[in-house]
Design an enzyme around this catalytic site. Structure first.
Site, mmCIF file in Angstrom:
data_model
loop_
_atom_site.group_PDB
_atom_site.id
_atom_site.type_symbol
_atom_site.label_atom_id
_atom_site.label_comp_id
_atom_site.label_asym_id
_atom_site.label_seq_id
_atom_site.Cartn_x
_atom_site.Cartn_y
_atom_site.Cartn_z
ATOM 1 N N ALA A 123 0.820 -1.215 0.000
ATOM 2 C CA ALA A 123 0.000 0.000 0.000
ATOM 3 C C ALA A 123 0.853 1.265 0.000
ATOM 4 O O ALA A 123 0.315 2.359 0.106
ATOM 5 C CB ALA A 123 -0.914 -0.012 1.215
ATOM 6 N N ASN A 191 1.457 -2.052 8.379
ATOM 7 C CA ASN A 191 2.487 -2.865 7.721
ATOM 8 C C ASN A 191 3.352 -2.002 6.821
ATOM 9 O O ASN A 191 4.536 -2.259 6.633
ATOM 10 C CB ASN A 191 1.836 -3.972 6.900
ATOM 11 C CG ASN A 191 1.143 -4.966 7.798
ATOM 12 O OD1 ASN A 191 1.789 -5.698 8.520
ATOM 13 N ND2 ASN A 191 -0.169 -4.955 7.779
ATOM 14 N N HIS A 221 -0.571 8.125 3.268
ATOM 15 C CA HIS A 221 0.772 7.965 3.834
ATOM 16 C C HIS A 221 1.689 9.010 3.214
ATOM 17 O O HIS A 221 1.780 9.109 1.987
ATOM 18 C CB HIS A 221 1.336 6.577 3.510
ATOM 19 C CG HIS A 221 0.455 5.440 3.946
ATOM 20 N ND1 HIS A 221 0.158 5.173 5.261
ATOM 21 C CD2 HIS A 221 -0.193 4.490 3.235
ATOM 22 C CE1 HIS A 221 -0.625 4.111 5.333
ATOM 23 N NE2 HIS A 221 -0.864 3.684 4.115
HETATM 24 N N1 LIG Z 1 2.089 -4.606 3.312
HETATM 25 C C1 LIG Z 1 1.066 -3.826 2.983
HETATM 26 O O1 LIG Z 1 1.225 -2.819 2.299
HETATM 27 C C2 LIG Z 1 -0.298 -4.180 3.441
HETATM 28 C C3 LIG Z 1 -0.501 -5.282 4.224
HETATM 29 N N2 LIG Z 1 -1.756 -5.645 4.617
HETATM 30 C C4 LIG Z 1 -1.878 -6.852 5.435
HETATM 31 O O2 LIG Z 1 -2.181 -7.942 4.584
HETATM 32 C C5 LIG Z 1 -2.924 -8.933 5.298
HETATM 33 C C6 LIG Z 1 -4.177 -9.300 4.504
HETATM 34 O O3 LIG Z 1 -5.013 -8.166 4.389
HETATM 35 P P1 LIG Z 1 -6.520 -8.283 3.880
HETATM 36 O O4 LIG Z 1 -6.586 -9.130 2.669
HETATM 37 O O5 LIG Z 1 -7.067 -6.922 3.846
HETATM 38 O O6 LIG Z 1 -7.186 -9.079 5.105
HETATM 39 P P2 LIG Z 1 -8.649 -9.730 5.167
HETATM 40 O O7 LIG Z 1 -9.067 -9.637 6.580
HETATM 41 O O8 LIG Z 1 -9.524 -9.172 4.119
HETATM 42 O O9 LIG Z 1 -8.374 -11.264 4.795
HETATM 43 C C7 LIG Z 1 -7.685 -12.131 5.653
HETATM 44 C C8 LIG Z 1 -7.818 -13.547 5.138
HETATM 45 O O10 LIG Z 1 -7.103 -14.422 6.008
HETATM 46 C C9 LIG Z 1 -7.876 -15.584 6.174
HETATM 47 N N3 LIG Z 1 -7.604 -16.320 7.405
HETATM 48 C C10 LIG Z 1 -7.927 -15.985 8.681
HETATM 49 N N4 LIG Z 1 -7.566 -16.971 9.520
HETATM 50 C C11 LIG Z 1 -7.043 -17.976 8.743
HETATM 51 C C12 LIG Z 1 -6.532 -19.275 9.009
HETATM 52 N N5 LIG Z 1 -6.455 -19.748 10.258
HETATM 53 N N6 LIG Z 1 -6.075 -20.023 7.968
HETATM 54 C C13 LIG Z 1 -6.112 -19.557 6.709
HETATM 55 N N7 LIG Z 1 -6.594 -18.322 6.389
HETATM 56 C C14 LIG Z 1 -7.052 -17.550 7.395
HETATM 57 C C15 LIG Z 1 -9.315 -15.094 6.182
HETATM 58 O O11 LIG Z 1 -10.152 -16.220 5.883
HETATM 59 P P3 LIG Z 1 -11.766 -16.088 5.767
HETATM 60 O O12 LIG Z 1 -11.982 -15.351 4.455
HETATM 61 O O13 LIG Z 1 -12.232 -17.476 5.708
HETATM 62 O O14 LIG Z 1 -12.213 -15.303 6.949
HETATM 63 C C16 LIG Z 1 -9.267 -14.052 5.082
HETATM 64 O O15 LIG Z 1 -9.513 -14.651 3.833
HETATM 65 C C17 LIG Z 1 -3.224 -8.313 6.674
HETATM 66 O O16 LIG Z 1 -2.288 -8.749 7.636
HETATM 67 C C18 LIG Z 1 -3.031 -6.821 6.433
HETATM 68 O O17 LIG Z 1 -2.681 -6.128 7.607
HETATM 69 C C19 LIG Z 1 -2.853 -4.945 4.207
HETATM 70 C C20 LIG Z 1 -2.687 -3.816 3.452
HETATM 71 C C21 LIG Z 1 -1.397 -3.315 3.055
HETATM 72 O O1 LIG Z 2 -0.511 -0.303 6.245
HETATM 73 C C1 LIG Z 2 -1.388 -1.128 5.928
HETATM 74 O O2 LIG Z 2 -1.356 -2.303 6.277
HETATM 75 C C2 LIG Z 2 -2.502 -0.723 5.048
HETATM 76 C C3 LIG Z 2 -2.592 0.693 4.749
HETATM 77 O O3 LIG Z 2 -2.162 1.560 5.476
HETATM 78 C C4 LIG Z 2 -3.234 1.042 3.508
HETATM 79 O O4 LIG Z 2 -3.799 0.173 2.835
HETATM 80 O O5 LIG Z 2 -3.168 2.226 3.160
#
Ligand SMILES: NC(=O)C1=CN([C@@H]2O[C@H](COP(=O)(O)OP(=O)(O)OC[C@H]3O[C@@H](n4cnc5c(N)ncnc54)[C@H](OP(=O)(O)O)[C@@H]3O)[C@@H](O)[C@H]2O)C=CC1
Ligand SMILES: O=C([O-])CC(=O)C(=O)O
Length: 269
Positions: A123, A191, A221
């Site tokens: 992001a 993140n 950001h």
């Molecule tokens: N680096 C970056 O720039 C960014 C990082 N992130 C991070 O990326 C990650 C994913 O974000 P996002 O897609 O929005 O999250 P969501 O909450 O939309 O999706 C999370 C997924 O993880 C699954 N999950 C939960 N528990 C389990 C388990 N025990 N086994 C397998 N799968 C599981 C959920 O399953 P179910 O659908 O069945 O509930 C869901 O599909 C987060 O940690 C977020 O903070 C996000 C934005 C930016």
């Molecule tokens: O930092 C993150 O995980 C997500 C975030 O800020 C964004 O999507 O802008």
């Protein structure tokens, strides 16, 4: 002819589903091999529109099926997802970048077995310039994040410090510190700050402020870098995805990363 890289996706939410759909639509040199989600039946339903049928399996069953895994699940699951792939010398693309700081042993595993942890720009913006500047000397990196209230509510830092942002009428600075501290206090929201710190001068020297702003509709950001090669400022205004904490561009960043893996022309660091 080179064989396709078999890709596993762990987590099929806002980020994972978009990547699965892009792989199904076709990314040269890559094929979607398996996915994992908490609710298997719901995941199968979400994947039912794909052209090719993809197995939905437990996290532990992903590694034998794939050459690379994309972690896009809750941060606490990072070790369970990453360890088998790193032990097999494979690549793990990590979205929950904050979790890397609490799991030093993963870097050691990658080193020992010739695997790799890849943190995409996600992001954020401009990590290419930050890693380039880090080849010289970076003097300072400052980041300010402003998010709508629904992109921050429920974060452990707010709960533990009794900071109630539900009814704020003006922008409120809710945190000033380092990405290392933010990774603990805001595991699902910051993140990007950890990714920036890993690209630049690390999670203890990078300076971070977080603001909750009730007037905002985007996750914004701002980053300022001072180095001996360049001074630069960058701002990204992210449109939230179905998950208000996650910008839409996050999945696109990973899709672009995958597309460049086997591309004949590769632009950017
Ligand atoms: N680096 C970056 O720039 C960014 C990082 N992130 C991070 O990326 C990650 C994913 O974000 P996002 O897609 O929005 O999250 P969501 O909450 O939309 O999706 C999370 C997924 O993880 C699954 N999950 C939960 N528990 C389990 C388990 N025990 N086994 C397998 N799968 C599981 C959920 O399953 P179910 O659908 O069945 O509930 C869901 O599909 C987060 O940690 C977020 O903070 C996000 C934005 C930016
Ligand atoms: O930092 C993150 O995980 C997500 C975030 O800020 C964004 O999507 O802008």
């Amino acid at each position: 002819m080179e064989t396709s890289l078999r890709i596993a996706i762990a987590g099929l939410g806002a980020v994972g589903l978009k990547i699965a759909q892009a792989l199904d639509a076709g990314i040269p040199g890559c094929e979607l091999a398996a996915v994992s989600a908490r609710d298997r039946a719901a995941a199968e339903q979400r994947l039912s529109g794909l052209r090719r049928k993809v197995p939905v399996v437990e996290i532990a069953a992903l590694e034998p099926l794939a050459d690379l895994v994309i972690e896009c699940a809750p941060a606490a699951l990072l070790p369970e997802i990453a360890e088998p792939f790193l032990r097999a010398g494979k690549t793990v693309v990590v979205l929950s970048a904050g979790a890397i700081l609490r799991q030093d042993h993963l870097l050691e595993l990658a080193r020992q077995h010739g695997g790799q942890i890849a943190v995409p720009t996600g992001a954020l913006i401009g990590l290419d310039a930050v890693v380039a500047a880090a080849e010289g000397t970076i003097h300072s990196v400052r980041m300010t994040t402003r998010k709508p209230v629904n992109g921050l509510v429920g974060a452990p830092y707010l709960v533990e410090n009794n900071i109630d942002i539900a009814d704020i009428k003006e922008p409120l600075r809710i945190f000033k510190g380092t990405p290392r501290e933010a990774a603990v206090g805001f595991p699902a929201n910051l993140n990007v700050a950890v990714a920036l710190s890993l690209a630049g001068i690390g999670p203890d020297r990078t300076e971070l402020e977080i603001w909750a702003d009730p007037a905002m509709t985007r996750n914004v950001h701002q980053v300022e870098v001072e180095s001996d090669s360049a001074r630069f400022s960058m701002t990204i205004e992210n449109v939230p995805s179905e998950n208000p904490k996650t910008g839409r561009i996050t999945a696109l960043s990973v899709i672009a990363w995958l597309r460049r893996l086997r591309a004949p022309l590769r632009v950017g660091t």
